[in-house]
Design an enzyme around this catalytic site. Structure first.
Site, short mmCIF file in Angstrom:
data_model
loop_
_atom_site.label_atom_id
_atom_site.label_comp_id
_atom_site.label_asym_id
_atom_site.label_seq_id
_atom_site.Cartn_x
_atom_site.Cartn_y
_atom_site.Cartn_z
N HIS A 55 0.83 -1.20 0.00
CA HIS A 55 0.00 0.00 0.00
C HIS A 55 0.86 1.25 0.00
CE1 HIS A 55 -2.38 -3.28 1.65
NE2 HIS A 55 -3.47 -2.64 1.25
N LEU A 97 -8.75 -2.80 10.84
CA LEU A 97 -8.91 -1.36 11.08
C LEU A 97 -9.65 -1.08 12.38
CD1 LEU A 97 -9.59 -0.38 7.39
CD2 LEU A 97 -7.64 0.39 8.77
N HIS A 131 -4.00 3.36 -3.43
CA HIS A 131 -4.20 2.80 -2.09
C HIS A 131 -3.44 1.50 -1.85
CE1 HIS A 131 -6.13 0.94 1.40
NE2 HIS A 131 -6.26 -0.12 0.62
N GLU A 186 -17.91 -3.66 24.80
CA GLU A 186 -17.08 -4.86 24.93
C GLU A 186 -15.88 -4.82 23.99
OE1 GLU A 186 -20.34 -4.91 24.24
OE2 GLU A 186 -21.30 -5.75 26.03
N PHE A 212 -21.18 -12.48 24.78
CA PHE A 212 -20.67 -11.27 24.15
C PHE A 212 -19.18 -11.34 23.84
CE2 PHE A 212 -24.37 -9.49 26.71
CZ PHE A 212 -25.27 -9.70 25.67
N HIS A 272 -21.95 -16.19 33.00
CA HIS A 272 -23.21 -16.60 32.38
C HIS A 272 -22.89 -17.48 31.16
CE1 HIS A 272 -24.18 -13.38 35.05
NE2 HIS A 272 -25.48 -13.47 34.82
N HIS A 320 -28.90 -14.75 25.20
CA HIS A 320 -27.83 -14.58 26.18
C HIS A 320 -27.11 -15.89 26.50
CE1 HIS A 320 -29.43 -10.65 26.51
NE2 HIS A 320 -28.78 -10.34 27.62
#
Ligand SMILES: Cc1ncc(C[n+]2csc(CCOP(=O)(O)OP(=O)(O)O)c2C)c(N)n1
Length: 691
Positions: A55, A146, A286, A436, A462, A486, A498
């Protein structure tokens, strides 16, 4: 050199360094600047051209910004890339890797030879496609996905503030600079990162935004119309817009940012591929080699006559002296460190090395296990984790905890921990907010910074929101510890949104990540010990919401979880026909199933499997001994089967989940999904009958 000699040398060098560089914008200074920036551009063009991949656009466009930063502001010393109080420079837009490789080469990092630049993107070179931490000295973090670098930088800036509060501004006082691209700022994690940084008023964090208005698909306007300056301001940052090709403007903006009482964004308007006659300003520069004709024409346009990979000696010398600016500063810092009280200095050095305080962890875990042997606890493993943390966080001041707005559920805050805030960075608990991904990225930055062992909390489900950062922690070999509670349908009423089902398997798929799923309070303490001792990689502690019985009742000083799996309950006789393997909350179910089988004169043993990775890394002989040779192997885990075949074999029986959970009290769910002692015993019996 004695200390006074070193000090004298340091102040002489400092005086010299202060003469360089001049900040006036005279024509000759401007010409010097241009030549130095063009040295970066030429190396980037040449390396990408030679590799036929890479790049060039970002290094060419951001060369002016980088030149001003590295020659006038960045505090660093190529002779000691690990100097703890160096400024951190994070190239968040990792695709522009030739920018940092050129800078490392030009400023005199010994290992970054021109040979390495010529081997850009080749196997084993120090110049991989994207910068890799631990591989290339001077690279502070692995970037490429990114947004992650920006998230890491927030963690580095937090670490700096916290350590400054602990050890004093004489020892810890540095900036964290980020070069971020449009792509970095479009990624969602950037919002979490900047919101946290703004809230914590991380004034020593300065983001230079390569505001070139171009991404891969073309003009940014195809997909984005955010006013980044307003966005950052809304998040509590100081933000300005400047011409990113004007060295005086860049310098003035950095100077102002350094004085700000909040983190700063400098949106530097640049032209991608600056200097390339037909491709500058377009996505064509780029991510691919410019082509021989374009490179030749760019050389003319930039008035750069040196052959490929050559930097004229005068320009080299200027870059080298920029690289030497930091040496006196480092020596002066070393003198200040040496003058510290011996205990404080030893503590700083220990923490900077990432060494645990000798004996303290073992003693803390031993004390927790003694207490549990004296007064067994039937508690959730998340509560067991808190119980262990109460002792561990006292023993290890480098532990910085937190939670993504689930503190009470994750049990990650101990009594003695106060919250970190903009008013008091000495706090050791971070309220990350519902962020998170930003949390996990910041934790990586804290670990990379050094001096801190970050741990966090969220729900296991999560982990998906943290996964890119967890993967990078594993890739970089960073000790970050995620408490993820959990951990199954055992969370009950919150239901399938969940309830993690595939998450254990998905996390176990990440190389160099340890996934711990302890079965009781004793194993929880042992798993904490193992996670803290794992200096070269991240760990997950998957913990229950629901209570589990304490299965390890006798005190055993040895860490039984260290082998990854071990026989928790032997069979009644010495020829077991069934081996029951289970993790976490399902170990108690396996123990009850063993009893049911015993009542039918079937000899069964129970093997607790708190950590697949440790078991599977064990020498074949040890692994085989733990797995045993029963006729029937049964795996029990309230998750999917994937991964279990390595333990129970493809002909093993698995009792677990094969789809999503449901919303109900957890005991009903275990019945409903058939994860019960009766079902486990039945499954073993029916397989025995067939075998
Ligand atoms: C998370 C992530 N998604 C996608 C990519 C692939 N990618 C690399 S650079 C880039 C965008 C390029 O635009 P910009 O960030 O403005 O960089 P510039 O073109 O200015 O070099 C993309 C989509 C990536 N590296 N990381």
């Amino acid at each position: 050199m004695t200390m006074p000699d070193r000090l004298a040398a340091a102040s002489a060098n400092l005086a010299q360094a202060q003469r360089f560089p001049s900040r006036d914008a005279s024509a000759s200074a401007r010409a010097d600047h241009d030549r130095m920036a063009n040295a970066i551009r030429a190396l980037a063009m040449d390396a990408v051209e030679q590799a036929k991949s890479g790049h060039p656009g970002l290094p060419m466009g951001a060369a002016d910004i980088a030149t001003v930063l590295f020659t006038r502001f960045l505090k660093f010393d190529p002779a000691d890339p690990q100097w703890p109080d160096r400024d951190r420079f994070v190239l968040s837009a990792g695709h522009g890797s030739m920018l940092i490789y050129a800078l490392l080469h030009l400023t005199g990092y010994e290992k970054m030879t021109i040979g390495e630049i010529k081997r850009f993107r080749q196997l084993g070179s120090l110049t991989p496609g994207h910068p890799e931490y631990g591989h290339t000295p001077g690279v502070e973090t692995t970037t490429g996905p990114l947004g992650q670098g920006l998230g890491n930088a927030v963690g580095m800036a937090i670490a700096e503030r916290h350590l400054a509060a602990s050890f004093g501004g004489d020892i810890v006082d540095h900036f964290t600079y980020v070069l971020a691209s449009d792509g970095d700022l479009m990624e969602g994690v950037s919002q979490e990162a900047i919101a946290l940084a703004g809230h914590l008023k991380l004034r020593k964090l300065i983001v230079l935004f390569d505001d070139n208005g171009i991404s891969i698909d073309g003009p940014l306007a195809l997909a984005d119309s955010v006013d980044q300056v307003k966005r950052f301001e809304a998040a509590g940052w100081a933000a300005t817009r400047i011409d990113g090709h004007d060295p005086a403007a860049i310098a003035a903006a950095i100077e102002a940012a350094a004085k700000s009482d909040r983190p700063s964004l400098i949106a530097c308007r640049t032209i991608i591929g600056f200097g390339a006659p037909t491709k500058a300003g377009s996505e064509k520069s780029h991510g691919s080699a410019l082509g021989a004709d374009e490179v030749a024409a760019a050389r003319q346009k930039l008035n750069w006559s040196a052959p490929a990979f050559e930097t004229p000696p005068a320009i080299r010398a200027q870059w080298r002296s920029a690289g030497e600016r930091g040496r006196p500063l480092r020596l002066a810092w070393e003198a200040r460190l040496a003058a510290l009280d011996a205990d404080k200095r030893a503590e700083f050095e220990r923490r900077a090395r990432g060494a645990l305080p000798p004996g303290k962890l073992e003693a803390a875990v031993g004390a927790v296990k003694q207490k549990l042997a004296q007064a067994p606890k039937e508690i959730a493993t998340r509560a067991a984790s808190e119980f262990a943390l109460e002792t561990l966080t006292v023993a290890l001041p480098e532990m910085i905890g937190g939670s993504a707005d689930l503190t009470g559920s994750n049990n990650t805050r101990t009594k003695a921990m106060k919250a970190m805030s903009a008013a008091d960075y000495s706090g050791r608990f971070i309220h990350y907010g519902v962020r998170e991904h930003g949390m996990a990225a910041a934790m990586n930055g804290m670990a990379l910074h050094g001096g801190i062992i970050p741990y966090s909390g969220t729900f296991l489900v999560f982990s998906d929101y943290c996964r890119p950062a967890i993967r990078l922690a594993a890739l970089m070999g960073q000790r970050v510890i995620h408490v993820m509670t959990h951990d199954s349908i055992g969370l009950g009423e919150d239901g399938p949104t969940h309830q993690p089902v595939e998450h254990l398997a998905a996390l176990r798929a990440i190389p160099n990540l340890k996934v711990f799923r302890p079965c009781d309070a004793v194993e929880t303490a042992e798993c904490w010990q193992l996670a803290l001792e794992t200096k070269t990689g991240p760990s997950i502690l998957a913990l229950t919401r629901q209570n589990v019985p304490q299965l390890r009742l006798d005190f055993d000083a040895a860490n039984r979880c260290a082998r990854g799996a071990y026989e928790l309950v032997a069979a009644d006789g010495d020829a077991p026909s069934v081996s029951l393997f289970a993790s976490g909350s399902e170990v108690a179910i396996a123990v009850a199933a063993r009893k049911l089988l015993a009542a039918r004169n079937i000899q069964a043993r129970v093997v607790s499997v708190p950590c697949f990775e440790l078991l599977l890394a064990a020498p074949e002989k040890n692994r085989a001994a733990i797995i045993g040779r029963a006729r029937v192997n049964v795996g029990v885990e309230a998750g999917i089967r994937q991964g279990w075949d390595a333990i129970i074999g493809s002909d093993g029986v698995f009792v677990g989940m094969s789809g999503f959970g449901a919303s109900a009290p957890y005991k009903d769910l275990y019945q409903h999904f058939g994860i019960t002692p009766e079902k486990v015993a039945e499954a073993a019996l029916s397989r025995l009958e067939k075998s």
